[in-house]
Design a protein around this motif. Structure first.
Motif, PDB file in Angstrom:
ATOM      1  N   SER A 112       0.898  -0.953   0.089  1.00 64.96           N
ATOM      2  CA  SER A 112       0.070  -0.050  -0.100  1.00 64.96           C
ATOM      3  C   SER A 112       0.835   1.321  -0.149  1.00 64.96           C
ATOM      4  CB  SER A 112      -0.867   0.045   1.415  1.00 64.96           C
ATOM      5  OG  SER A 112      -0.114   0.288   2.403  1.00 64.96           O
ATOM      6  N   ALA A 113       0.372   2.292  -0.489  1.00 66.42           N
ATOM      7  CA  ALA A 113       1.034   3.671  -0.258  1.00 66.42           C
ATOM      8  C   ALA A 113       1.364   4.039   1.152  1.00 66.42           C
ATOM      9  CB  ALA A 113       0.101   4.738  -1.018  1.00 66.42           C
ATOM     10  N   ALA A 114       0.516   3.554   2.195  1.00 65.69           N
ATOM     11  CA  ALA A 114       0.795   3.977   3.578  1.00 65.69           C
ATOM     12  C   ALA A 114       2.043   3.409   4.068  1.00 65.69           C
ATOM     13  CB  ALA A 114      -0.330   3.624   4.297  1.00 65.69           C
ATOM     14  N   GLU A 115       2.205   1.948   3.662  1.00 58.75           N
ATOM     15  CA  GLU A 115       3.486   1.404   4.011  1.00 58.75           C
ATOM     16  C   GLU A 115       4.705   2.067   3.001  1.00 58.75           C
ATOM     17  OE1 GLU A 115       2.895  -2.990   4.675  1.00 58.75           O
ATOM     18  OE2 GLU A 115       0.895  -2.462   3.827  1.00 58.75           O
ATOM     19  N   ALA A 116       4.534   2.166   1.800  1.00 58.79           N
ATOM     20  CA  ALA A 116       5.568   2.895   1.117  1.00 58.79           C
ATOM     21  C   ALA A 116       6.055   4.363   1.654  1.00 58.79           C
ATOM     22  CB  ALA A 116       5.025   2.984  -0.301  1.00 58.79           C
ATOM     23  N   THR A 117       5.487   4.931   2.152  1.00 60.23           N
ATOM     24  CA  THR A 117       5.602   6.184   2.874  1.00 60.23           C
ATOM     25  C   THR A 117       6.068   6.212   4.211  1.00 60.23           C
ATOM     26  OG1 THR A 117       3.418   7.022   3.176  1.00 60.23           O
ATOM     27  CG2 THR A 117       4.314   7.560   0.905  1.00 60.23           C
ATOM     28  N   GLN A 118       6.164   5.119   4.949  1.00 60.64           N
ATOM     29  CA  GLN A 118       6.394   4.950   6.453  1.00 60.64           C
ATOM     30  C   GLN A 118       7.808   5.440   6.496  1.00 60.64           C
ATOM     31  OE1 GLN A 118       5.471   1.207   7.978  1.00 60.64           O
ATOM     32  NE2 GLN A 118       3.202   1.842   8.538  1.00 60.64           N
ATOM     33  N   SER A 119       8.885   5.240   5.788  1.00 60.14           N
ATOM     34  CA  SER A 119      10.136   5.558   5.775  1.00 60.14           C
ATOM     35  C   SER A 119      10.324   6.879   4.773  1.00 60.14           C
ATOM     36  CB  SER A 119      11.070   4.353   5.804  1.00 60.14           C
ATOM     37  OG  SER A 119      10.837   3.813   4.505  1.00 60.14           O
ATOM     38  N   ASP A 120      11.324   7.523   5.559  1.00 61.74           N
ATOM     39  CA  ASP A 120      11.689   8.674   4.657  1.00 61.74           C
ATOM     40  C   ASP A 120      12.425   8.405   3.277  1.00 61.74           C
ATOM     41  OD1 ASP A 120      10.976  10.550   6.602  1.00 61.74           O
ATOM     42  OD2 ASP A 120      12.933  10.485   7.589  1.00 61.74           O
ATOM     43  N   PRO A 121      12.388   9.189   2.250  1.00 60.29           N
ATOM     44  CA  PRO A 121      12.909   8.982   1.019  1.00 60.29           C
ATOM     45  C   PRO A 121      14.607   9.068   1.068  1.00 60.29           C
ATOM     46  CG  PRO A 121      11.567  10.745   0.750  1.00 60.29           C
ATOM     47  CD  PRO A 121      11.650  10.228   2.214  1.00 60.29           C
ATOM     48  N   SER A 122      15.352   8.211   0.305  1.00 62.05           N
ATOM     49  CA  SER A 122      16.723   8.178   0.406  1.00 62.05           C
ATOM     50  C   SER A 122      17.249   8.721  -1.003  1.00 62.05           C
ATOM     51  CB  SER A 122      17.236   6.855   0.676  1.00 62.05           C
ATOM     52  OG  SER A 122      16.757   5.903  -0.156  1.00 62.05           O
ATOM     53  N   PRO A 123      17.883   9.811  -1.259  1.00 60.73           N
ATOM     54  CA  PRO A 123      18.063  10.504  -2.400  1.00 60.73           C
ATOM     55  C   PRO A 123      19.135   9.642  -3.157  1.00 60.73           C
ATOM     56  CG  PRO A 123      18.102  12.159  -0.757  1.00 60.73           C
ATOM     57  CD  PRO A 123      17.690  10.840   0.045  1.00 60.73           C
ATOM     58  N   GLY A 124      19.153   9.419  -4.241  1.00 61.66           N
ATOM     59  CA  GLY A 124      19.871   8.687  -5.090  1.00 61.66           C
ATOM     60  C   GLY A 124      19.745   7.227  -4.921  1.00 61.66           C
ATOM     61  N   SER A 125      18.580   6.605  -4.373  1.00 61.10           N
ATOM     62  CA  SER A 125      18.509   5.251  -4.087  1.00 61.10           C
ATOM     63  C   SER A 125      18.153   4.283  -5.434  1.00 61.10           C
ATOM     64  CB  SER A 125      17.018   5.067  -3.351  1.00 61.10           C
ATOM     65  OG  SER A 125      15.916   5.536  -4.050  1.00 61.10           O
ATOM     66  N   LEU A 126      18.022   5.112  -6.364  1.00 61.77           N
ATOM     67  CA  LEU A 126      17.902   4.518  -7.817  1.00 61.77           C
ATOM     68  C   LEU A 126      19.409   4.514  -8.505  1.00 61.77           C
ATOM     69  CD1 LEU A 126      14.740   5.854  -9.102  1.00 61.77           C
ATOM     70  CD2 LEU A 126      14.935   3.702  -8.529  1.00 61.77           C
ATOM     71  N   ALA A 127      20.512   4.685  -7.912  1.00 63.83           N
ATOM     72  CA  ALA A 127      21.776   4.704  -8.533  1.00 63.83           C
ATOM     73  C   ALA A 127      22.131   3.313  -9.148  1.00 63.83           C
ATOM     74  CB  ALA A 127      22.720   5.023  -7.504  1.00 63.83           C
ATOM     75  N   HIS A 128      21.665   2.258  -8.490  1.00 67.50           N
ATOM     76  CA  HIS A 128      22.039   0.932  -8.909  1.00 67.50           C
ATOM     77  C   HIS A 128      21.110   0.225  -9.858  1.00 67.50           C
ATOM     78  CE1 HIS A 128      25.554   0.707  -6.332  1.00 67.50           C
ATOM     79  NE2 HIS A 128      24.658   1.197  -5.620  1.00 67.50           N
ATOM     80  N   TRP A 129      19.629   1.061  -9.922  1.00 65.50           N
ATOM     81  CA  TRP A 129      18.637   0.573 -10.884  1.00 65.50           C
ATOM     82  C   TRP A 129      19.233   0.358 -12.488  1.00 65.50           C
ATOM     83  CZ3 TRP A 129      16.371   2.256 -15.339  1.00 65.50           C
ATOM     84  CH2 TRP A 129      15.018   1.748 -15.571  1.00 65.50           C
ATOM     85  N   PRO A 130      19.149  -0.673 -13.036  1.00 68.00           N
ATOM     86  CA  PRO A 130      17.891  -1.563 -12.553  1.00 68.00           C
ATOM     87  C   PRO A 130      18.369  -2.658 -11.802  1.00 68.00           C
ATOM     88  CG  PRO A 130      18.668  -2.012 -15.028  1.00 68.00           C
ATOM     89  CD  PRO A 130      19.488  -0.945 -14.276  1.00 68.00           C
ATOM     90  N   ARG A 131      19.389  -2.827 -11.477  1.00 64.69           N
ATOM     91  CA  ARG A 131      19.705  -3.957 -10.410  1.00 64.69           C
ATOM     92  C   ARG A 131      19.149  -3.602  -8.908  1.00 64.69           C
ATOM     93  NH1 ARG A 131      21.234  -5.130 -14.640  1.00 64.69           N
ATOM     94  NH2 ARG A 131      23.036  -6.352 -15.526  1.00 64.69           N
ATOM     95  N   PRO A 132      19.032  -4.602  -7.953  1.00 60.71           N
ATOM     96  CA  PRO A 132      18.657  -4.112  -6.605  1.00 60.71           C
ATOM     97  C   PRO A 132      19.649  -3.308  -6.064  1.00 60.71           C
ATOM     98  CG  PRO A 132      18.210  -6.649  -6.970  1.00 60.71           C
ATOM     99  CD  PRO A 132      18.898  -5.961  -8.322  1.00 60.71           C
ATOM    100  N   SER A 133      19.376  -2.705  -5.065  1.00 59.47           N
ATOM    101  CA  SER A 133      20.428  -1.769  -4.298  1.00 59.47           C
ATOM    102  C   SER A 133      21.427  -2.846  -3.296  1.00 59.47           C
ATOM    103  CB  SER A 133      19.820  -0.877  -3.148  1.00 59.47           C
ATOM    104  OG  SER A 133      19.217  -0.114  -4.110  1.00 59.47           O
ATOM    105  N   PRO A 134      22.589  -2.802  -3.351  1.00 62.21           N
ATOM    106  CA  PRO A 134      23.229  -3.569  -2.617  1.00 62.21           C
ATOM    107  C   PRO A 134      22.963  -3.662  -0.886  1.00 62.21           C
ATOM    108  CG  PRO A 134      24.840  -1.965  -3.174  1.00 62.21           C
ATOM    109  CD  PRO A 134      23.323  -1.705  -3.835  1.00 62.21           C
ATOM    110  N   GLY A 135      22.973  -4.683  -0.441  1.00 62.83           N
ATOM    111  CA  GLY A 135      22.682  -4.748   1.026  1.00 62.83           C
ATOM    112  C   GLY A 135      21.405  -4.939   1.418  1.00 62.83           C
TER     113      GLY A 135
END
Length: 135
Positions: A112-135
């Motif tokens: 849900s959107a409510a769950e997606a917005t629970q944590s703050d955005p992290s700038p640059g989180s798409l840096a590794h896209w289209p591969r999943p972020s490491p970690g």
């Protein structure tokens, strides 16, 4: 306050800002006819300074390959602005499309959107896209 940005017979797109996220709610079908309007709406929001998005696809009744293509196009634009993107998709049909296409590994998908917005955005989180972020 939710703001309508696209309204037609087969599609309504609106947005609201929640916890630093621009939640773009798509209501209708995402296909060859509606994908350009969705893409343009998100590009306009980027131009207005929004960088962290949740695509709320809870009310998407149908999505085809053009729909997946517009999500990829939107992701590229958001990445250029060092933004972030999450998908909210409660529908089993939409989740199945992501799974069958292999795209579920490339996106953060929430029930849900409510769950997606629970944590703050992290700038640059798409840096590794289209591969999943490491970690």
């Amino acid at each position: 306050m939710r703001t309508n940005i696209v309204r037609s017979e087969s599609l309504m797109v609106s947005y609201d800002v929640v916890n630093g996220w621009t939640v773009v709610e798509i209501d209708g079908e995402v296909d060859a006819h509606t994908a350009p309007a969705i893409r343009e709406a998100v590009i306009n929001l980027l131009a207005e300074g929004h960088h962290h998005f949740v695509l709320d696809m809870t009310f998407v009744a149908f999505m085809d390959s053009m729909g997946l293509g517009v999500i990829v196009a939107i992701t590229k634009r958001i990445r250029e602005h060092e933004g972030s993107l999450r998908i909210a998709a409660a529908s089993g049909r939409i989740l199945r499309i992501f799974n069958l296409s292999g795209m579920q590994e490339s996106y953060e998908i929430y029930p849900s959107a409510a769950e997606a917005t629970q944590s703050d955005p992290s700038p640059g989180s798409l840096a590794h896209w289209p591969r999943p972020s490491p970690g």
